[in-house]
Write a protein that holds these residues in place. Sequence first.
Motif, PDB file in Angstrom:
ATOM      1  N   ALA A 134       0.831  -1.206   0.000  1.00  0.00           N
ATOM      2  CA  ALA A 134       0.000   0.000   0.000  1.00  0.00           C
ATOM      3  C   ALA A 134       0.865   1.255   0.000  1.00  0.00           C
ATOM      4  N   ARG A 135       1.919   1.268   0.797  1.00  0.00           N
ATOM      5  CA  ARG A 135       2.776   2.453   0.872  1.00  0.00           C
ATOM      6  C   ARG A 135       3.511   2.682  -0.447  1.00  0.00           C
ATOM      7  N   MET A 136       3.888   1.605  -1.122  1.00  0.00           N
ATOM      8  CA  MET A 136       4.471   1.760  -2.455  1.00  0.00           C
ATOM      9  C   MET A 136       3.489   2.472  -3.375  1.00  0.00           C
ATOM     10  N   ALA A 137       2.244   2.012  -3.378  1.00  0.00           N
ATOM     11  CA  ALA A 137       1.228   2.596  -4.254  1.00  0.00           C
ATOM     12  C   ALA A 137       0.975   4.056  -3.907  1.00  0.00           C
ATOM     13  N   VAL A 138       0.980   4.376  -2.619  1.00  0.00           N
ATOM     14  CA  VAL A 138       0.747   5.757  -2.191  1.00  0.00           C
ATOM     15  C   VAL A 138       1.832   6.677  -2.731  1.00  0.00           C
ATOM     16  N   ARG A 139       3.086   6.267  -2.604  1.00  0.00           N
ATOM     17  CA  ARG A 139       4.188   7.119  -3.077  1.00  0.00           C
ATOM     18  C   ARG A 139       4.175   7.237  -4.600  1.00  0.00           C
ATOM     19  N   LEU A 140       3.829   6.161  -5.281  1.00  0.00           N
ATOM     20  CA  LEU A 140       3.734   6.233  -6.739  1.00  0.00           C
ATOM     21  C   LEU A 140       2.578   7.127  -7.171  1.00  0.00           C
ATOM     22  N   TYR A 141       1.485   7.082  -6.431  1.00  0.00           N
ATOM     23  CA  TYR A 141       0.339   7.943  -6.759  1.00  0.00           C
ATOM     24  C   TYR A 141       0.730   9.417  -6.638  1.00  0.00           C
ATOM     25  N   ALA A 142       1.425   9.761  -5.551  1.00  0.00           N
ATOM     26  CA  ALA A 142       1.869  11.138  -5.372  1.00  0.00           C
ATOM     27  C   ALA A 142       2.836  11.541  -6.475  1.00  0.00           C
TER      28      ALA A 142
END
Length: 584
Positions: free
Chosen positions: A309-317
């Motif tokens: 989830a944290r990977m996806a969050v940083r990629l989204y930003a």
Amino acid sequence: MPTSDWWERGGGFLVGDPSPDDEAAVVTPEQAREEVEPIAAVARDFVQKEVLARGDRLLEHDYPTLRELLARAGELGLLGVEVEEAYGGSALGPVFGAAVTEEIARAGDFAVTFGAHSGIGTLPLALFGTPEQKARYLPDLVAGRKVAAYALTEPMAGSDALSARTRATPVEGGFVLEGQKQWITNAGFADLFVVYARVDGERFTAFLVEAGSPGLSLGPEEDKLGIRGSSTRAVFLDRVRVPADHVLGEVGRGHVVAFGVLNIGRFKLAAGSLGSGKAAMAVATAYAESRQQFGRPIADFGLVQEKLARMAVRLYALESMVYRTAGLMHRRGLADGHASAVGEMAVECSANKVYGSEALSSIVDEALQIHGGYGFMNDYPVARMYRDARINRIFEGTNEINRLLIPDALLRRAMRAGLPLLQSMAEARQAVESRDGATAGEWHGDGGPLPDAAWMAGMRRALLYAASRMVERHGTALESEQEQLGRLADMVIGYFAAQSAWIRARRAAERDGRDAPLHAALAALVIDEATRQMEQAGRDLAGDAEAVDRMAALLRRPPIGIIALQRQVAAAVRSAGGYPLGPR
């Protein structure tokens, strides 16, 4: 220009609050994808079918294969996306350039070769060359028939590029260059170098130097920690004669070329970090689904899901920042060859570079951790990804230098370009201390995870208030307070990431698509992470307990169920097999 319109310009996101409804001014990845997907698909297919199949040969510094792949990229139209049509390019602009860079980044070492050629190697000519220089070199560079390299760094001039010792002595008909360049990508097989030297030891100037010039020689290939398949060699200049018409730009104005091109390089590094991060996430997700422990795939375990989830969050930003910045550069005229646009976007380019390289470092680290002991073995691709990612925090100016550049560039825009930053800081200070603007806005009353526009405006006000307090405390001595400047840069980066993600999620909600809840969850997690970062940095900048309390009131957020949101995101990641929005 009204203050409310400044956010459309470089650094303006700090002095005005954009409307998420203005699709012309804020480009989201979803909006961009409708246009860029055809060429992105070409780049994706090229990487999958032609580059990755030759990975072992590239690791051996196989120059003919590298040249062959660049020529093939030229045939496919991938090298001239940002070059004028008159010289063989397609003039599609920075949004398309970002999409190509993102896709090519999945090629590992070859992405460095590609970027050094098509980005910092070719774009100095495209932006600053004379018509005659462009006609002489650009068609071959765009076609991949010739290869470019960018020669700025020296043994004693890394981050302090303007302290270069390479000399250019005027002679009849041109100049004689003497000196040494270090760590030059593509040097082993480049045909054209953009070289920086000081005319008469004083005037910093850019030159076009052909590889066959007498007196130009190369050192051996460097033995690097990562990106091992790219060519990295020293360049020696022993009385190399350069014709007068090979000056790029103007004598004594080489800093304009160097720093403008470095801004583009920083932005493209962020776009490449996005592609590399998505590739690492896909590898980590696949492994987490296949690796069984205690009778279940490790992707079932909460702490592994949290990592995904944290990977996806940083990629989204990062994805939100990259395409927003590309849209701003296009809007400011970079697509039409206006070189001034690269200087105007210095703050955004540095913010992208720092956030992107550090997000990628976090992603590959967690991807390796998900692999456990196997991740430490070279038989698994995540080990190479881990090594390759490390250079990005050093490339194109270290992250420390870029953190110092952000406040410096903001101040320069305030002084020279009329950016009403000081006015906005004073207004924020007055509002916070008078209590008129000292409280946060609201989060959605329906229990949704996104704050409203007033809360986001309060986030910006907190940043400006902290900046005002910092300036008041240090005054003219501020330049020597690097720790303080670095914390201010972290607040700026965090806010730009949060605002970019917020606009994107609001736009998704207005479309009412099936992915809108996922967008909201991702953006809420980006904002939460950015707020925590801003709180910590602001605490160090504010100076006293009362000021800290005032900032905390602006950044106060309700308990929005972080763990539940992360589980929602992780479920989407598992369903998609990697990054859950758009190409993976």
